[in-house]
Design a protein around this motif. Structure first.
Motif, PDB file in Angstrom:
ATOM      1  N   LYS A   1       4.488   5.795  -5.115  1.00 37.16           N
ATOM      2  CA  LYS A   1       4.689   5.500  -6.822  1.00 37.16           C
ATOM      3  C   LYS A   1       3.581   6.673  -7.576  1.00 37.16           C
ATOM      4  O   LYS A   1       3.888   7.330  -8.425  1.00 37.16           O
ATOM      5  CB  LYS A   1       4.423   4.177  -7.094  1.00 37.16           C
ATOM      6  CG  LYS A   1       5.236   3.577  -8.440  1.00 37.16           C
ATOM      7  CD  LYS A   1       4.804   2.239  -8.450  1.00 37.16           C
ATOM      8  CE  LYS A   1       3.972   1.978  -9.705  1.00 37.16           C
ATOM      9  NZ  LYS A   1       3.816   0.590  -9.947  1.00 37.16           N
ATOM     10  N   ASN A   2       2.318   6.555  -6.873  1.00 43.16           N
ATOM     11  CA  ASN A   2       1.317   7.523  -7.254  1.00 43.16           C
ATOM     12  C   ASN A   2       1.601   9.006  -7.043  1.00 43.16           C
ATOM     13  O   ASN A   2       0.849   9.749  -7.559  1.00 43.16           O
ATOM     14  CB  ASN A   2      -0.150   7.118  -6.885  1.00 43.16           C
ATOM     15  CG  ASN A   2      -0.615   5.762  -7.582  1.00 43.16           C
ATOM     16  OD1 ASN A   2       0.082   5.458  -8.587  1.00 43.16           O
ATOM     17  ND2 ASN A   2      -1.456   4.982  -6.984  1.00 43.16           N
ATOM     18  N   ASN A   3       2.513   9.215  -6.162  1.00 42.41           N
ATOM     19  CA  ASN A   3       3.177  10.616  -5.990  1.00 42.41           C
ATOM     20  C   ASN A   3       4.380  10.938  -6.671  1.00 42.41           C
ATOM     21  O   ASN A   3       5.028  11.785  -6.096  1.00 42.41           O
ATOM     22  CB  ASN A   3       2.891  11.148  -4.501  1.00 42.41           C
ATOM     23  CG  ASN A   3       1.614  11.076  -4.079  1.00 42.41           C
ATOM     24  OD1 ASN A   3       0.875  12.269  -4.098  1.00 42.41           O
ATOM     25  ND2 ASN A   3       0.838   9.941  -3.461  1.00 42.41           N
ATOM     26  N   ASN A   4       4.844  10.093  -7.568  1.00 46.10           N
ATOM     27  CA  ASN A   4       5.858  10.269  -8.279  1.00 46.10           C
ATOM     28  C   ASN A   4       7.080  10.102  -7.310  1.00 46.10           C
ATOM     29  O   ASN A   4       8.209  10.529  -8.007  1.00 46.10           O
ATOM     30  CB  ASN A   4       6.024  11.532  -9.054  1.00 46.10           C
ATOM     31  CG  ASN A   4       4.688  11.800  -9.933  1.00 46.10           C
ATOM     32  OD1 ASN A   4       4.312  10.672 -10.709  1.00 46.10           O
ATOM     33  ND2 ASN A   4       3.955  12.961  -9.962  1.00 46.10           N
TER      34      ASN A   4
ATOM     35  N   SER B   1      -5.064   4.918  -4.651  1.00 47.07           N
ATOM     36  CA  SER B   1      -3.778   4.126  -4.539  1.00 47.07           C
ATOM     37  C   SER B   1      -3.944   2.829  -3.570  1.00 47.07           C
ATOM     38  O   SER B   1      -3.509   1.812  -3.841  1.00 47.07           O
ATOM     39  CB  SER B   1      -2.882   4.911  -3.770  1.00 47.07           C
ATOM     40  OG  SER B   1      -2.155   6.180  -4.495  1.00 47.07           O
ATOM     41  N   ILE B   2      -4.894   3.129  -2.625  1.00 50.06           N
ATOM     42  CA  ILE B   2      -5.329   1.859  -1.952  1.00 50.06           C
ATOM     43  C   ILE B   2      -6.226   0.796  -2.658  1.00 50.06           C
ATOM     44  O   ILE B   2      -5.865  -0.343  -2.686  1.00 50.06           O
ATOM     45  CB  ILE B   2      -6.135   2.380  -0.340  1.00 50.06           C
ATOM     46  CG1 ILE B   2      -5.282   3.267   0.508  1.00 50.06           C
ATOM     47  CG2 ILE B   2      -6.792   1.159  -0.014  1.00 50.06           C
ATOM     48  CD1 ILE B   2      -4.144   2.394   0.738  1.00 50.06           C
ATOM     49  N   SER B   3      -7.137   1.583  -3.449  1.00 52.77           N
ATOM     50  CA  SER B   3      -7.825   0.572  -4.264  1.00 52.77           C
ATOM     51  C   SER B   3      -7.295  -0.301  -5.387  1.00 52.77           C
ATOM     52  O   SER B   3      -7.928  -1.069  -5.904  1.00 52.77           O
ATOM     53  CB  SER B   3      -9.226   1.237  -4.745  1.00 52.77           C
ATOM     54  OG  SER B   3      -9.103   2.379  -5.267  1.00 52.77           O
TER      55      SER B   3
ATOM     56  N   THR C   1      -2.979   1.698   8.346  1.00 54.96           N
ATOM     57  CA  THR C   1      -1.715   2.057   8.516  1.00 54.96           C
ATOM     58  C   THR C   1      -0.711   2.692   7.425  1.00 54.96           C
ATOM     59  O   THR C   1       0.002   3.603   7.874  1.00 54.96           O
ATOM     60  CB  THR C   1      -1.123   0.516   8.911  1.00 54.96           C
ATOM     61  OG1 THR C   1      -1.832  -0.030   9.771  1.00 54.96           O
ATOM     62  CG2 THR C   1       0.350   0.752   9.468  1.00 54.96           C
ATOM     63  N   ALA C   2      -1.075   2.355   6.228  1.00 56.26           N
ATOM     64  CA  ALA C   2      -0.292   3.239   5.240  1.00 56.26           C
ATOM     65  C   ALA C   2      -0.803   4.222   4.871  1.00 56.26           C
ATOM     66  O   ALA C   2       0.203   5.362   4.687  1.00 56.26           O
ATOM     67  CB  ALA C   2      -0.642   2.007   3.980  1.00 56.26           C
ATOM     68  N   ILE C   3      -2.074   4.825   5.117  1.00 57.65           N
ATOM     69  CA  ILE C   3      -2.396   5.952   5.073  1.00 57.65           C
ATOM     70  C   ILE C   3      -1.960   6.808   6.200  1.00 57.65           C
ATOM     71  O   ILE C   3      -1.416   8.093   6.206  1.00 57.65           O
ATOM     72  CB  ILE C   3      -4.044   6.226   5.120  1.00 57.65           C
ATOM     73  CG1 ILE C   3      -4.334   5.726   3.831  1.00 57.65           C
ATOM     74  CG2 ILE C   3      -4.444   7.595   5.397  1.00 57.65           C
ATOM     75  CD1 ILE C   3      -6.084   5.771   3.656  1.00 57.65           C
ATOM     76  N   THR C   4      -1.773   6.221   7.590  1.00 52.84           N
ATOM     77  CA  THR C   4      -0.883   7.065   8.452  1.00 52.84           C
ATOM     78  C   THR C   4       0.306   7.275   8.125  1.00 52.84           C
ATOM     79  O   THR C   4       0.849   8.636   8.081  1.00 52.84           O
ATOM     80  CB  THR C   4      -0.937   6.073   9.861  1.00 52.84           C
ATOM     81  OG1 THR C   4      -2.134   5.593   9.951  1.00 52.84           O
ATOM     82  CG2 THR C   4      -0.475   6.948  11.142  1.00 52.84           C
TER      83      THR C   4
ATOM     84  N   PHE D   1       0.750  -1.208   0.045  1.00 60.05           N
ATOM     85  CA  PHE D   1       0.017  -0.070   0.032  1.00 60.05           C
ATOM     86  C   PHE D   1       0.947   0.973  -0.203  1.00 60.05           C
ATOM     87  O   PHE D   1       0.682   2.088  -0.719  1.00 60.05           O
ATOM     88  CB  PHE D   1      -0.966   0.128   1.281  1.00 60.05           C
ATOM     89  CG  PHE D   1      -1.963  -0.958   1.211  1.00 60.05           C
ATOM     90  CD1 PHE D   1      -2.873  -1.076  -0.162  1.00 60.05           C
ATOM     91  CD2 PHE D   1      -2.324  -1.706   2.152  1.00 60.05           C
ATOM     92  CE1 PHE D   1      -4.013  -1.769  -0.097  1.00 60.05           C
ATOM     93  CE2 PHE D   1      -3.365  -2.731   2.192  1.00 60.05           C
ATOM     94  CZ  PHE D   1      -4.316  -2.674   1.073  1.00 60.05           C
ATOM     95  N   ILE D   2       2.067   1.282   0.919  1.00 57.25           N
ATOM     96  CA  ILE D   2       2.722   2.618   1.146  1.00 57.25           C
ATOM     97  C   ILE D   2       3.350   2.673  -0.450  1.00 57.25           C
ATOM     98  O   ILE D   2       3.671   3.673  -0.978  1.00 57.25           O
ATOM     99  CB  ILE D   2       3.884   2.225   2.080  1.00 57.25           C
ATOM    100  CG1 ILE D   2       3.011   2.291   3.553  1.00 57.25           C
ATOM    101  CG2 ILE D   2       4.668   3.508   2.209  1.00 57.25           C
ATOM    102  CD1 ILE D   2       3.815   1.986   4.750  1.00 57.25           C
TER     103      ILE D   2
END
Length: 420
Positions: free
Chosen positions: A66-69, A283-285, A260-263, A60-61
């Motif tokens: 990755k999605n934030n380059n 990113s999570i989905s 946890t990953a979002i934290t 997830f992290i």
């Protein structure tokens, strides 16, 4: 050709195994020194320990970054099908010839000295991670934390402890508190820590431990993020929740791993990394992590691959089967240092027929007979079939729509590709 050379080298590494396996960092320390201390030249590191959920949380992290380059190196274990899955360089699985070169290099420098397989391959991974630049390195521990080979790195940007349960007692101790103490050993040279949801007794124990350490701790529970410091600051993330779709990974526990990953993403944002809050839901989905309650359609069946091998994993799997009203036929194999009786007792009510199998090419696995004995003790309907192909034919022709393969990630790795 490169892959077969790599496999040959990895087999040689297994034979370097010390006669007496003690969890210690001295063998690795000596080798890394000879290699020029690559572990002291790594990107900002996020280090993850825990009994279950390490790999999913890491995935997830990694996907959020990755999605934030951001470019990311990752280190995970075990692999499903090939060793190179363990090492990602700049968002991609390591190239076969680069991996081989690194393994050859550490072999040459180690000069046949006793060392565990995980230690010498971790050294090869550090050589690669130090050689190629990246914005982050995410490291997953192999076993425990305090004396795990990955914990040799001098400092971390962030330490994460996922859900803790009973596993590897022969190395970590046989109580939750002892195991937690080993896992908490990764918290060093950092003032940023995230603790995932734990059972109540453990929560209080960890809180007390963390309060003794100077610095800021983030504690995640029910999607509220508490910052442990004098101000008792609370994060609410309603704006994330609005575009927080269900994780692609199945099972309620994945909501906890995603949380946890979002934290972690919020901690990064607070530390001036450019993380877009509206990227988190997506990113999570669309995160993928094979072999963890992974559903694949095959012919007219749905096959569920789940590499759970300890009791908390069995509980999460059981919850998933119960919640979704699934009662599958089960292909089951397990390493013989795991608790087959307790594992099967947990999922017993939610399975139809058990088909035991000895994990192919794995001498430290329960035999079919040994699993059969265990299943008889708990009155589980069990059918012995000579080999995997015969089991497969039976199950594909049965009236049950669901097939579950579980008990070991090694088992999943050996048979998953047959169905893809």
């Amino acid at each position: 050709k490169v892959i077969s050379k790599t496999d040959k080298l990895l087999k040689e590494f297994i034979n370097l195994h010390p006669k007496f396996i003690d969890l210690s960092l001295s063998r690795l320390e000596y080798l890394l020194k000879k290699l020029g201390d690559p572990h002291k030249n790594l990107p900002p590191t996020i280090h993850i320990a825990g009994t279950n959920g390490k790999g999913s949380t890491l995935s997830f992290i990694k996907n959020i970054l990755k999605n934030n380059n951001y470019s990311v190196h990752t280190y995970t274990s075990p692999h499903l099908e090939k060793f190179s899955e363990r090492i990602n360089i700049n968002n991609k699985q390591v190239n076969a010839s680069r991996l081989l070169a690194s393994l050859k290099f550490v072999k040459k420098i180690n000069k046949g000295r006793p060392i565990t397989f995980f230690e010498i391959t971790t050294a090869a991974a550090f050589v690669l991670f130090s050689k190629y630049k990246a914005d982050f390195l995410i490291l997953e521990t192999g076993l425990g934390g305090r004396l795990d080979a990955t914990n040799i790195i001098p400092k971390k940007f962030l330490s994460i402890i996922t859900s803790i349960g009973i596993d590897h007692e022969e190395f970590l101790g046989n109580t939750l508190k002892k195991i937690a103490t080993e896992k908490l050993g990764i918290i060093k040279n950092t003032n940023k820590v995230i603790i995932a949801k734990q059972n109540k007794e453990l929560e209080n124990f960890i809180f007390k431990k963390l309060k003794k350490i100077n610095g800021v701790y983030y504690y995640n529970k029910d999607y509220k993020f508490k910052k442990i410091d004098k101000n008792k600051f609370f994060y609410q993330f309603q704006n994330i929740k609005r575009n927080f779709s269900k994780p692609s990974l199945e099972g309620d526990h994945q909501m906890e791993n995603a949380s946890t990953a979002i934290t972690a993403a919020i901690v990064l944002k607070k530390n001036n990394y450019n993380i877009k809050i509206n990227s988190l839901g997506k990113s999570i989905s669309n995160t993928k992590w094979p072999g963890r309650i992974e559903k694949i359609k095959y012919k007219n069946k749905i096959i569920i691959f789940d590499g759970s091998h300890n009791l908390s994993g069995a509980e999460k799997l059981n919850q998933y089967l119960k919640n979704n009203n699934i009662k599958p036929n089960v292909i089951f194999g397990m390493l013989n240092n795991k608790k087959a009786f307790e594992f099967l007792s947990i999922i017993k009510k939610n399975i139809d027929i058990l088909y035991p199998i000895q994990i192919p090419d794995e001498k430290n696995a329960y035999t079919q007979k040994e699993i059969y004995k265990v299943s008889k003790k708990i009155n589980l309907k069990t059918v012995i079939v000579s080999n995997l192909s015969a089991i497969n034919r039976l199950l594909i022709n049965s009236s049950n729509k669901y097939i579950l393969v579980t008990g070991s990630l090694y088992l999943i790795g050996k048979i998953r590709k047959k169905y893809l």
